[in-house]
Design a protein around this motif. Structure first.
Motif, mmCIF file in Angstrom:
data_model
loop_
_atom_site.group_PDB
_atom_site.id
_atom_site.type_symbol
_atom_site.label_atom_id
_atom_site.label_comp_id
_atom_site.label_asym_id
_atom_site.label_seq_id
_atom_site.Cartn_x
_atom_site.Cartn_y
_atom_site.Cartn_z
ATOM 1 N N UNK A 4 0.840 -1.199 0.000
ATOM 2 C CA UNK A 4 0.000 0.000 0.000
ATOM 3 C C UNK A 4 0.875 1.249 0.000
ATOM 4 N N UNK A 5 0.418 2.269 -0.719
ATOM 5 C CA UNK A 5 1.136 3.545 -0.733
ATOM 6 C C UNK A 5 0.425 4.597 0.121
ATOM 7 N N UNK A 11 4.001 5.555 5.161
ATOM 8 C CA UNK A 11 2.767 5.608 4.369
ATOM 9 C C UNK A 11 1.949 6.822 4.795
ATOM 10 N N UNK A 12 1.408 7.508 3.802
ATOM 11 C CA UNK A 12 0.526 8.640 4.118
ATOM 12 C C UNK A 12 -0.873 8.156 4.458
ATOM 13 N N UNK A 35 6.751 12.243 -2.104
ATOM 14 C CA UNK A 35 7.497 11.380 -1.162
ATOM 15 C C UNK A 35 7.563 12.027 0.225
ATOM 16 N N UNK A 36 6.395 12.506 0.657
ATOM 17 C CA UNK A 36 6.329 13.192 1.951
ATOM 18 C C UNK A 36 5.219 12.567 2.791
ATOM 19 N N UNK A 37 5.473 11.387 3.358
ATOM 20 C CA UNK A 37 4.402 10.718 4.094
ATOM 21 C C UNK A 37 3.977 11.496 5.333
ATOM 22 N N UNK A 38 2.673 11.653 5.488
ATOM 23 C CA UNK A 38 2.162 12.312 6.693
ATOM 24 C C UNK A 38 0.675 12.001 6.883
ATOM 25 N N UNK A 83 2.897 7.151 8.831
ATOM 26 C CA UNK A 83 4.084 7.745 8.226
ATOM 27 C C UNK A 83 5.367 7.444 9.006
ATOM 28 N N UNK A 84 5.240 7.401 10.345
ATOM 29 C CA UNK A 84 6.452 7.232 11.165
ATOM 30 C C UNK A 84 7.073 5.837 11.002
#
Ligand code: SF4
Length: 369
Positions: free
Chosen positions: A186-187, A213-214, A239-242, A208-209
């Motif tokens: 999963x993305x 994954x966002x 490419x900024x998971x949050x 994300x941590x």
């Protein structure tokens, strides 16, 4: 925006779809955890509007679907006990257990009653002081506080014939279990809006941590869902998971502390058995010592018999997002909403029912391999 129609505005929807198409350049897989999102995605034809780069998967977010057969069998066995009135939400009635269903038990003479809230169940207990009234407690963090309140009310009113079978489930640990299994790459995840109203958006920070994954918390109208998908596509492309809260009209970072306080006053965290996922540590709620007298498991000793799964039913795989309903050999041929073989076809929020009702023959085969 204030009124419902504004969350369904076609021109705003077209703009959002266009923005998603422009932003999404590489293949991504998004899971909506919640059954209400699944229904919204299908009902509004959102999958068909998305670019081919975005694959949507449905997750385990339907409490009826994730209730393990062994637990349902136990409830059916209790319903057949003398002097018991089993109260339940309507969705559970037709779910086939290993040997029967609550609907069949009722037809056989068991006193099974559909209620719309726990307070209705409590009223049944008040009205029938010589009977033992059991409430079948299924649901996620959204429902559990209301059930906790019914227990507190029973205590305050000195109602001694009210019991709860606590099959509640906590959603973040199940999400972790799905990710840890490695079965579904999963993305991004569309987090459940109702659940997160209670637990708060902070509860998803582990995504994300720990997994990179966002997660976007979204409402349930078409613009909510499209906005959520756009936000996810944007974070994934960057490419900024949050964790993003796109449902701020309902969700706060800390959640609903009053509801959580009620929930944890009565229940404490325990392991729970999920259909298709198995035993997940710290993903359920059991009674605290002080309220154990309301626990149906403490009050009744029944033998539900061996646990069996319906042959050929892939509900477990559908719940984990590993298979889609059309990949089940029984889908539409044997298993329909009129003759459901598994819970994912019974529940109004089940993935199989959503496919059956809204996807249409053509669109059922659109899953990308
Ligand atoms: Fe189970 Fe029916 Fe869905 Fe197949 S189509 S997975 S039998 S509910």
């Amino acid at each position: 925006m204030k009124y419902l129609d504004e969350f369904r505005d076609p021109s705003l929807a077209r703009t959002l779809v266009e923005n998603i198409r422009r932003r999404s350049t590489r293949p991504i897989r998004i899971m909506e955890f919640c059954g209400t999102h699944t229904v919204s995605v299908f009902k509004h034809g959102i999958r068909q509007l998305l670019p081919s780069t975005i694959e949507m998967l449905s997750g385990p977010g339907c409490p009826v679907c994730v209730t393990a057969n062994a637990d349902l069998d136990w409830a059916i066995a209790v319903a057949r006990e003398p002097d018991v009135i089993l109260t339940t939400f309507g969705d559970m009635l037709r779910v086939p257990g290993s040997h029967s269903s609550l609907e069949k038990a009722k037809a056989d003479g068991a006193d099974v009653r559909v209620v719309y809230s726990t307070l209705d169940a409590l009223q049944v207990a008040r009205d029938n002081p010589n009977r033992l009234v059991v409430f079948l407690g299924i649901g996620f963090e959204t429902t559990a506080p209301t059930i906790a309140v019914s227990v507190l009310q029973a205590e305050a009113d000195d109602i001694t014939n009210y019991y709860v079978l606590s099959l509640h489930k906590l959603t973040p640990p199940a999400t972790k279990a799905i990710l840890d299994s490695g079965e579904s790459r999963l993305d991004g995840i569309i987090g459940p809006g109702h659940v997160t109203t209670i637990i708060g958006s902070q509860a998803w920070e582990f995504l994300p941590r720990d997994y990179g994954i966002s997660c976007v918390i979204a409402g349930f109208e078409p613009l909510d869902v499209l906005q959520g998908i756009h936000t996810l596509a944007d974070r994934i492309e960057a490419s900024r998971p949050e964790v993003c809260n796109a449902y701020s009209r309902s969700v706060r970072p800390e959640g609903n502390e009053v509801a959580l306080d009620y929930m944890y006053r009565v229940f404490e965290i325990s392991a729970a058995d999920w259909r298709g996922i198995g035993k997940v540590p710290a993903s359920g709620l059991k009674f605290r010592e002080r309220y154990r007298r309301f626990d149906a498991r403490e009050r009744f000793e029944v033998d539900p018999g061996p646990t069996l799964e319906p042959p050929g039913c892939l509900c477990g795989d559908v719940i984990r997002g590993v298979k889609t309903p059309p990949e089940c050999g029984l889908y539409r041929k044997v298993c329909t909403p009129h003759n459901p073989v598994g819970p994912c076809m019974v529940s109004s929020e089940g993935t199989c029912a959503a496919y059956y009702l809204y996807a249409g023959e053509q669109n059922q085969l659109t899953r990308k391999k």
